[in-house]
Design a protein around this motif. Structure first.
Motif, PDB file in Angstrom:
ATOM      1  N   ALA A 129      47.551  39.281  34.402  1.00 56.01           N
ATOM      2  CA  ALA A 129      47.353  39.991  35.384  1.00 56.01           C
ATOM      3  C   ALA A 129      46.129  40.921  34.864  1.00 56.01           C
ATOM      4  CB  ALA A 129      48.685  40.870  35.406  1.00 56.01           C
ATOM      5  N   TRP A 130      45.787  41.623  36.188  1.00 55.54           N
ATOM      6  CA  TRP A 130      44.569  42.566  36.069  1.00 55.54           C
ATOM      7  C   TRP A 130      45.020  44.008  36.853  1.00 55.54           C
ATOM      8  CZ3 TRP A 130      42.851  44.537  40.502  1.00 55.54           C
ATOM      9  CH2 TRP A 130      42.634  43.776  41.796  1.00 55.54           C
ATOM     10  N   VAL A 131      44.849  45.050  36.356  1.00 54.37           N
ATOM     11  CA  VAL A 131      44.980  46.392  36.817  1.00 54.37           C
ATOM     12  C   VAL A 131      43.535  47.270  36.823  1.00 54.37           C
ATOM     13  CG1 VAL A 131      46.307  48.547  36.232  1.00 54.37           C
ATOM     14  CG2 VAL A 131      47.156  46.528  35.578  1.00 54.37           C
ATOM     15  N   VAL A 132      43.408  47.916  38.004  1.00 56.76           N
ATOM     16  CA  VAL A 132      42.270  48.751  38.135  1.00 56.76           C
ATOM     17  C   VAL A 132      42.522  49.731  37.012  1.00 56.76           C
ATOM     18  CG1 VAL A 132      41.068  50.530  39.522  1.00 56.76           C
ATOM     19  CG2 VAL A 132      42.033  48.540  40.710  1.00 56.76           C
ATOM     20  N   GLU A 133      41.302  50.209  36.460  1.00 57.19           N
ATOM     21  CA  GLU A 133      41.385  50.963  35.140  1.00 57.19           C
ATOM     22  C   GLU A 133      42.059  52.342  35.255  1.00 57.19           C
ATOM     23  OE1 GLU A 133      37.332  51.710  33.756  1.00 57.19           O
ATOM     24  OE2 GLU A 133      36.626  52.014  35.953  1.00 57.19           O
ATOM     25  N   GLN A 148      49.411  42.043  26.857  1.00 58.16           N
ATOM     26  CA  GLN A 148      48.535  42.617  26.099  1.00 58.16           C
ATOM     27  C   GLN A 148      46.923  42.430  26.724  1.00 58.16           C
ATOM     28  OE1 GLN A 148      49.079  40.038  22.344  1.00 58.16           O
ATOM     29  NE2 GLN A 148      49.241  42.061  21.496  1.00 58.16           N
ATOM     30  N   ILE A 149      46.414  43.687  26.439  1.00 54.55           N
ATOM     31  CA  ILE A 149      44.932  43.749  27.206  1.00 54.55           C
ATOM     32  C   ILE A 149      44.117  42.775  26.211  1.00 54.55           C
ATOM     33  CG2 ILE A 149      42.911  45.113  27.245  1.00 54.55           C
ATOM     34  CD1 ILE A 149      44.807  47.622  27.505  1.00 54.55           C
ATOM     35  N   TYR A 150      43.179  42.038  27.211  1.00 54.86           N
ATOM     36  CA  TYR A 150      42.312  40.913  26.353  1.00 54.86           C
ATOM     37  C   TYR A 150      40.941  41.288  27.065  1.00 54.86           C
ATOM     38  CZ  TYR A 150      42.581  38.000  30.445  1.00 54.86           C
ATOM     39  OH  TYR A 150      42.266  37.381  31.954  1.00 54.86           O
ATOM     40  N   GLY A 151      40.677  41.904  27.837  1.00 49.96           N
ATOM     41  CA  GLY A 151      39.352  42.389  28.259  1.00 49.96           C
ATOM     42  C   GLY A 151      39.234  43.375  29.400  1.00 49.96           C
TER      43      GLY A 151
END
Length: 180
Positions: A129-133, A148-151
């Motif tokens: 998934a991705w999320v706007v910062e 977990q964040i990977y980048g």
């Protein structure tokens, strides 16, 4: 399908969406404060009922609406896309009707139920998934489920006149089931 909390009673439902549900999801997503967080390809942030209907019928998607048991209408939708990817991956996104209140953790419970389906029934080896910062609520949701964040991809998501980054996350079955 009724959702069950770990060692607890069922508190929510999770089911395939019907046509009325998809109209409701579209209505939630018409709000710029909601659709601004999304990108459905080529910078397209809004999605039509027709597009949602096509997704719901496509084997590439696993879409489920969710809500509290006893409620008539769903309160959100959880989605896995690209579920037929030959490398065993899928992409996750969620929308929740924030105008209605529910028990704390409903969206996380529905997300966990869909992750279980993605790993067990669909055989996915990784869900991303991705999320706007600046979307702290979604980031907390995903990390609470075990992602977990990977980048971080810098300056890639436009919201109004701002160019923001996207936090990329992944969930692997062993981490997910260790947390459950």
């Amino acid at each position: 399908m009724q959702g069950r909390l770990v060692n607890g009673p069922a508190r929510f439902f999770l089911r395939s969406p019907g046509p009325n549900d998809l109209c409701q999801v579209r209505d939630w997503m018409e709000d710029p404060s909601v659709h601004g967080w999304f990108d459905f390809g080529q910078g397209r942030q809004q999605v039509s009922t027709v597009a949602l209907s096509m997704m719901a019928r496509s084997p590439q998607y696993c879409m489920k609406v969710f809500g509290e048991l006893g409620a008539d209408a769903p309160m959100g939708i959880v989605v896995l896309s690209e579920v037929l990817h030959p490398f065993g991956t899928a992409h996750f996104w969620v929308v929740r009707d924030r105008s209605r209140s529910s028990y704390p953790g409903l969206t996380a419970d529905a997300t966990r139920a869909l992750m279980h389906e993605g790993f067990s029934r669909l055989g996915r080896s990784s869900i991303n998934a991705w999320v706007v910062e600046t979307n702290e609520r979604s980031l907390r949701l995903l990390q609470g489920v075990g992602f977990q964040i990977y980048g971080i991809q810098q300056a890639c998501h436009r919201m109004g006149d701002r160019l923001l980054g996207r936090v990329h996350l992944e969930l692997l079955p062993d981490r997910f089931y260790r947390q459950a």
